[in-house]
Write a protein that holds these residues in place. Structure first.
Motif, PDB file in Angstrom:
ATOM      1  N   ARG A 150       0.837  -1.213   0.000  1.00 24.73           N
ATOM      2  CA  ARG A 150       0.000   0.000   0.000  1.00 24.73           C
ATOM      3  C   ARG A 150       0.871   1.261   0.000  1.00 24.73           C
ATOM      4  O   ARG A 150       0.596   2.207  -0.715  1.00 24.73           O
ATOM      5  N   TYR A 151       1.905   1.257   0.830  1.00 22.66           N
ATOM      6  CA  TYR A 151       2.783   2.423   0.911  1.00 22.66           C
ATOM      7  C   TYR A 151       3.524   2.639  -0.414  1.00 22.66           C
ATOM      8  O   TYR A 151       3.658   3.778  -0.874  1.00 22.66           O
ATOM      9  N   TYR A 152       4.001   1.562  -1.012  1.00 18.55           N
ATOM     10  CA  TYR A 152       4.727   1.662  -2.284  1.00 18.55           C
ATOM     11  C   TYR A 152       3.885   2.423  -3.302  1.00 18.55           C
ATOM     12  O   TYR A 152       4.354   3.372  -3.937  1.00 18.55           O
ATOM     13  N   THR A 208       2.879   6.148  -2.544  1.00 13.11           N
ATOM     14  CA  THR A 208       3.970   7.119  -2.691  1.00 13.11           C
ATOM     15  C   THR A 208       4.656   7.073  -4.054  1.00 13.11           C
ATOM     16  O   THR A 208       5.553   7.869  -4.303  1.00 13.11           O
ATOM     17  N   MET A 254       4.886  11.159   5.232  1.00 14.93           N
ATOM     18  CA  MET A 254       5.910  10.170   4.882  1.00 14.93           C
ATOM     19  C   MET A 254       6.992  10.104   5.952  1.00 14.93           C
ATOM     20  O   MET A 254       7.471   9.011   6.286  1.00 14.93           O
ATOM     21  N   ILE A 299       5.550   8.096   8.863  1.00 12.98           N
ATOM     22  CA  ILE A 299       5.528   6.669   8.550  1.00 12.98           C
ATOM     23  C   ILE A 299       6.944   6.092   8.598  1.00 12.98           C
ATOM     24  O   ILE A 299       7.155   4.994   9.121  1.00 12.98           O
ATOM     25  N   SER A 306       8.208   3.005  10.748  1.00 14.58           N
ATOM     26  CA  SER A 306       8.756   1.802  10.101  1.00 14.58           C
ATOM     27  C   SER A 306      10.031   1.339  10.804  1.00 14.58           C
ATOM     28  O   SER A 306      10.325   0.146  10.846  1.00 14.58           O
ATOM     29  N   ARG A 312      11.137   7.325   1.048  1.00 17.91           N
ATOM     30  CA  ARG A 312      10.448   6.195   0.429  1.00 17.91           C
ATOM     31  C   ARG A 312      11.307   4.939   0.505  1.00 17.91           C
ATOM     32  O   ARG A 312      10.845   3.869   0.929  1.00 17.91           O
ATOM     33  N   THR A 365      11.800   3.691   4.222  1.00 17.12           N
ATOM     34  CA  THR A 365      10.570   3.095   4.748  1.00 17.12           C
ATOM     35  C   THR A 365      10.345   1.712   4.160  1.00 17.12           C
ATOM     36  O   THR A 365      10.097   0.746   4.903  1.00 17.12           O
ATOM     37  N   CYS A 383       0.324   3.059  10.335  1.00 21.01           N
ATOM     38  CA  CYS A 383       0.974   3.211   9.022  1.00 21.01           C
ATOM     39  C   CYS A 383       0.010   2.899   7.883  1.00 21.01           C
ATOM     40  O   CYS A 383       0.038   3.570   6.842  1.00 21.01           O
ATOM     41  N   SER A 433      -1.019   5.606   5.115  1.00 17.83           N
ATOM     42  CA  SER A 433      -0.846   5.317   3.689  1.00 17.83           C
ATOM     43  C   SER A 433      -2.139   5.640   2.937  1.00 17.83           C
ATOM     44  O   SER A 433      -2.106   6.171   1.819  1.00 17.83           O
TER      45      SER A 433
END
Length: 196
Positions: free
Chosen positions: A52-54, A57, A80, A83, A87, A114, A117, A165, A169
């Motif tokens: 989800r984060y990938y 962002t 970010m 998060i 992480s 990015r 994380t 997180c 996201s």
């Protein structure tokens, strides 16, 4: 002489482009484990967060980083950073490593945040895989401020940083849509892949 300079520039550009295109984890979710051991379930939750984060962002612009929904809200880049800090805590818990904060986090670029994380989440997932219920007794969320430590069981990680997180996201996904740059419409969080 000019030929050597030309080939030197080509080499530098090629090296630079390869470094920028270094594949980050979680463009797709890894294959699922063979069993539902507690460690594998926790690792899968972390993998789901990473995916989800990938995509939340991926492909953000400076306009997106600076966007916030209200004057009192966080910008995407501030979210970010938040998060990224969490992480680190997610990564440290399986080793019961104290969390003292990430030095210079406010100075990290979008790319650095990015990458850090996603790498933290991948490392945390690897540490969790195959762990049994009794292993979780030694996993600790430890906050260290000077000589003072606050220690919590892994249960707090599940309802705390992991859930937080995922929540943030989702905020990034919403904020980037509001700023005019929605996520890739082919993202399938259910399948952990891009749709064909």
């Amino acid at each position: 002489m000019k030929k050597n300079i030309f080939f030197g520039l080509i080499f530098i550009l090629t090296f630079s482009m390869n470094a920028q295109n270094e594949e980050l984890p979680y463009s797709q979710i890894p294959d699922y484990p063979e069993d539902y051991s507690p460690g594998n379930v926790a690792a899968r939750m972390i993998d789901g967060l990473g995916f989800r984060y990938y995509w939340a962002t991926e492909g953000l612009t400076q306009k997106d980083w600076e966007y916030k929904a209200s004057k009192d809200g966080r910008t995407i880049i501030e979210t970010m950073r938040h998060i990224c800090g969490m992480s680190e805590t997610i990564k440290n818990a399986p080793n019961a490593a104290p969390n003292t904060g990430i030095e210079g986090l406010a100075d990290y670029s979008y790319e650095q945040l990015r990458k850090k994380t996603l790498e933290n989440l991948k490392a945390a997932s690897e540490l969790m895989k195959g762990k049994k219920a009794e292993d979780f007794e030694s996993f600790k969320v430890i906050f260290q401020r000077g000589e003072k430590q606050s220690i919590f069981p892994y249960w707090n990680m599940i309802n705390g940083m992991l859930s937080d997180c995922i929540y943030h996201s989702g905020q990034i996904t919403m904020l980037r849509r509001a700023s005019g740059n929605p996520i890739n419409p082919k993202v399938s969080v259910f399948n952990g892949r891009l749709r064909e």
